[in-house]
Scaffold this motif. Structure first.
Motif, PDB file in Angstrom:
ATOM      1  N   GLN A   1       4.362  11.729  -6.016  1.00  0.00           N
ATOM      2  CA  GLN A   1       5.662  11.096  -5.744  1.00  0.00           C
ATOM      3  C   GLN A   1       5.487   9.592  -5.523  1.00  0.00           C
ATOM      4  O   GLN A   1       6.353   8.794  -5.897  1.00  0.00           O
ATOM      5  CB  GLN A   1       6.323  11.735  -4.515  1.00  0.00           C
ATOM      6  CG  GLN A   1       6.385  13.249  -4.537  1.00  0.00           C
ATOM      7  CD  GLN A   1       6.886  13.806  -5.854  1.00  0.00           C
ATOM      8  OE1 GLN A   1       7.976  13.468  -6.309  1.00  0.00           O
ATOM      9  NE2 GLN A   1       6.082  14.663  -6.475  1.00  0.00           N
ATOM     10  N   ALA A   2       4.363   9.204  -4.921  1.00  0.00           N
ATOM     11  CA  ALA A   2       4.089   7.780  -4.727  1.00  0.00           C
ATOM     12  C   ALA A   2       3.970   7.064  -6.071  1.00  0.00           C
ATOM     13  O   ALA A   2       4.356   5.896  -6.198  1.00  0.00           O
ATOM     14  CB  ALA A   2       2.808   7.596  -3.910  1.00  0.00           C
ATOM     15  N   TYR A   3       3.441   7.765  -7.086  1.00  0.00           N
ATOM     16  CA  TYR A   3       3.336   7.159  -8.413  1.00  0.00           C
ATOM     17  C   TYR A   3       4.717   6.897  -9.008  1.00  0.00           C
ATOM     18  O   TYR A   3       4.911   5.923  -9.746  1.00  0.00           O
ATOM     19  CB  TYR A   3       2.521   8.055  -9.343  1.00  0.00           C
ATOM     20  CG  TYR A   3       1.040   7.858  -9.209  1.00  0.00           C
ATOM     21  CD1 TYR A   3       0.359   6.975 -10.035  1.00  0.00           C
ATOM     22  CD2 TYR A   3       0.307   8.550  -8.251  1.00  0.00           C
ATOM     23  CE1 TYR A   3      -1.006   6.783  -9.913  1.00  0.00           C
ATOM     24  CE2 TYR A   3      -1.057   8.374  -8.114  1.00  0.00           C
ATOM     25  CZ  TYR A   3      -1.707   7.484  -8.954  1.00  0.00           C
ATOM     26  OH  TYR A   3      -3.066   7.294  -8.816  1.00  0.00           O
TER      27      TYR A   3
ATOM     28  N   VAL B   1       0.864  -1.177   0.000  1.00  0.00           N
ATOM     29  CA  VAL B   1       0.000   0.000   0.000  1.00  0.00           C
ATOM     30  C   VAL B   1       0.900   1.226   0.000  1.00  0.00           C
ATOM     31  O   VAL B   1       1.684   1.437   0.924  1.00  0.00           O
ATOM     32  CB  VAL B   1      -0.926   0.029   1.235  1.00  0.00           C
ATOM     33  CG1 VAL B   1      -1.818   1.269   1.206  1.00  0.00           C
ATOM     34  CG2 VAL B   1      -1.764  -1.244   1.307  1.00  0.00           C
ATOM     35  N   PHE B   2       0.808   2.015  -1.074  1.00  0.00           N
ATOM     36  CA  PHE B   2       1.564   3.256  -1.156  1.00  0.00           C
ATOM     37  C   PHE B   2       0.713   4.351  -0.511  1.00  0.00           C
ATOM     38  O   PHE B   2      -0.396   4.634  -0.977  1.00  0.00           O
ATOM     39  CB  PHE B   2       1.863   3.613  -2.612  1.00  0.00           C
ATOM     40  CG  PHE B   2       2.861   2.706  -3.275  1.00  0.00           C
ATOM     41  CD1 PHE B   2       4.153   3.152  -3.543  1.00  0.00           C
ATOM     42  CD2 PHE B   2       2.521   1.411  -3.636  1.00  0.00           C
ATOM     43  CE1 PHE B   2       5.086   2.311  -4.158  1.00  0.00           C
ATOM     44  CE2 PHE B   2       3.445   0.562  -4.259  1.00  0.00           C
ATOM     45  CZ  PHE B   2       4.721   1.022  -4.512  1.00  0.00           C
ATOM     46  N   ALA B   3       1.229   4.941   0.556  1.00  0.00           N
ATOM     47  CA  ALA B   3       0.470   5.928   1.315  1.00  0.00           C
ATOM     48  C   ALA B   3       1.271   7.218   1.420  1.00  0.00           C
ATOM     49  O   ALA B   3       2.393   7.223   1.937  1.00  0.00           O
ATOM     50  CB  ALA B   3       0.136   5.388   2.709  1.00  0.00           C
TER      51      ALA B   3
ATOM     52  N   GLU C   1      -5.639   1.423  -8.720  1.00  0.00           N
ATOM     53  CA  GLU C   1      -6.232   2.651  -8.222  1.00  0.00           C
ATOM     54  C   GLU C   1      -7.691   2.413  -7.829  1.00  0.00           C
ATOM     55  O   GLU C   1      -8.298   3.254  -7.167  1.00  0.00           O
ATOM     56  CB  GLU C   1      -6.191   3.746  -9.277  1.00  0.00           C
ATOM     57  CG  GLU C   1      -4.817   4.275  -9.622  1.00  0.00           C
ATOM     58  CD  GLU C   1      -4.881   5.359 -10.671  1.00  0.00           C
ATOM     59  OE1 GLU C   1      -4.477   6.494 -10.364  1.00  0.00           O
ATOM     60  OE2 GLU C   1      -5.355   5.078 -11.791  1.00  0.00           O
ATOM     61  N   GLY C   2      -8.234   1.280  -8.255  1.00  0.00           N
ATOM     62  CA  GLY C   2      -9.642   0.978  -8.039  1.00  0.00           C
ATOM     63  C   GLY C   2      -9.929   0.484  -6.634  1.00  0.00           C
ATOM     64  O   GLY C   2     -10.122  -0.722  -6.413  1.00  0.00           O
ATOM     65  N   PHE C   3      -9.951   1.414  -5.691  1.00  0.00           N
ATOM     66  CA  PHE C   3     -10.281   1.057  -4.311  1.00  0.00           C
ATOM     67  C   PHE C   3     -10.751   2.321  -3.608  1.00  0.00           C
ATOM     68  O   PHE C   3     -10.568   3.436  -4.101  1.00  0.00           O
ATOM     69  CB  PHE C   3      -9.088   0.426  -3.591  1.00  0.00           C
ATOM     70  CG  PHE C   3      -7.935   1.362  -3.338  1.00  0.00           C
ATOM     71  CD1 PHE C   3      -7.780   1.967  -2.095  1.00  0.00           C
ATOM     72  CD2 PHE C   3      -7.009   1.646  -4.327  1.00  0.00           C
ATOM     73  CE1 PHE C   3      -6.726   2.830  -1.849  1.00  0.00           C
ATOM     74  CE2 PHE C   3      -5.951   2.510  -4.092  1.00  0.00           C
ATOM     75  CZ  PHE C   3      -5.805   3.104  -2.854  1.00  0.00           C
ATOM     76  N   ASP C   4     -11.353   2.149  -2.453  1.00  0.00           N
ATOM     77  CA  ASP C   4     -11.841   3.270  -1.656  1.00  0.00           C
ATOM     78  C   ASP C   4     -10.752   3.656  -0.654  1.00  0.00           C
ATOM     79  O   ASP C   4     -10.570   2.979   0.361  1.00  0.00           O
ATOM     80  CB  ASP C   4     -13.122   2.861  -0.925  1.00  0.00           C
ATOM     81  CG  ASP C   4     -13.752   4.005  -0.151  1.00  0.00           C
ATOM     82  OD1 ASP C   4     -13.038   4.970   0.183  1.00  0.00           O
ATOM     83  OD2 ASP C   4     -14.964   3.932   0.134  1.00  0.00           O
TER      84      ASP C   4
ATOM     85  N   VAL D   1      -2.858   5.766  -1.534  1.00  0.00           N
ATOM     86  CA  VAL D   1      -2.893   6.265  -2.910  1.00  0.00           C
ATOM     87  C   VAL D   1      -3.007   5.122  -3.911  1.00  0.00           C
ATOM     88  O   VAL D   1      -3.768   5.198  -4.877  1.00  0.00           O
ATOM     89  CB  VAL D   1      -1.621   7.093  -3.220  1.00  0.00           C
ATOM     90  CG1 VAL D   1      -1.619   7.567  -4.668  1.00  0.00           C
ATOM     91  CG2 VAL D   1      -1.496   8.277  -2.270  1.00  0.00           C
ATOM     92  N   LEU D   2      -2.240   4.069  -3.695  1.00  0.00           N
ATOM     93  CA  LEU D   2      -2.141   2.962  -4.642  1.00  0.00           C
ATOM     94  C   LEU D   2      -1.992   1.642  -3.902  1.00  0.00           C
ATOM     95  O   LEU D   2      -1.432   1.594  -2.815  1.00  0.00           O
ATOM     96  CB  LEU D   2      -0.903   3.146  -5.543  1.00  0.00           C
ATOM     97  CG  LEU D   2      -0.862   4.376  -6.434  1.00  0.00           C
ATOM     98  CD1 LEU D   2       0.578   4.739  -6.749  1.00  0.00           C
ATOM     99  CD2 LEU D   2      -1.637   4.116  -7.716  1.00  0.00           C
TER     100      LEU D   2
END
Length: 212
Positions: free
Chosen positions: A135-137, A79-81, A158-161, A179-180
């Protein structure tokens, strides 16, 4: 064709993973190290990577990620946060780290620190979060290449809440916002509709604009 290009031809957004095959911890460690070394604006590294292996947590996340099966089929869910804001404390932390590691202070570097403090801390939190999220991307791009190099399958999502994932993982308490998502695992022997389909991209002439 170079080995790198062959590797990128091999990778795809895996739709079905084999839950019986776990990615070795040392392999995951190398992928995480590649992400840690990725480029970020001003070298601030304004995002964290959360590695979720707990099956119960991944089961909780799955319904908030369009029930995509890779969430629970993978062995490691990254999980990129991103930071929820740029604060003086966070900016100074990174600049102080550079000075400590390099063993000296540079006037130009300190002037740059002050410029960021003067500009970033005056912006609203949402603007700063969106900048950190970009930056996470960059980190995600590095992760995709690193995973492919290790012959590990993954699926950028990206498809999440994000609000639900933040709640499940208690990210807001850490000053982070998801984010991702990136499940890591190995493609299943059968059942993945995408695995044998040709990779399709625009041609180089259509994709690259040269200005000589």
């Amino acid at each position: 064709m170079s080995e790198l290009i062959n590797t990128l031809q091999w990778r795809y957004a895996t739709k079905k993973m084999d839950p019986a095959k776990a990615v070795p911890e040392q392999t995951v460690a190398r992928i995480l190290e590649a992400i840690r070394l990725t480029a970020t604006s001003s070298g601030l590294q304004p995002f964290d990577v959360i590695v979720v292996t707990n099956p119960e947590l991944r089961e909780q996340i799955k319904p908030h990620a369009w029930n995509q099966p890779q969430i629970t089929e993978c062995s490691h869910l990254l999980v990129f946060a991103a930071w929820d804001n740029y604060t003086a404390e966070r900016i100074n932390m990174m600049f102080d780290l550079v000075n400590d590691e390099r063993g000296f202070k540079n006037e130009g570097w300190e002037n740059y620190r002050q410029m960021l403090l003067d500009s970033y801390t005056k912006r609203d939190a949402e603007t700063n979060f969106q900048h950190a999220a970009r930056q996470a991307y960059i980190g995600l791009g590095t992760a995709l290449i690193a995973a492919a190099e290790e012959k590990v399958d993954c699926t950028p999502m990206e498809g999440f809440d994000p609000a639900k994932v933040d709640e499940i993982l208690k990210l807001r308490e850490r000053g982070l916002r998801s984010v991702l998502l990136l499940p890591l695992g190995y493609r299943a022997a059968e059942g993945d509709w995408l695995v044998d389909l040709k990779k399709v991209r625009r041609t180089r002439d259509e994709f690259v604009i040269e200005m000589k």
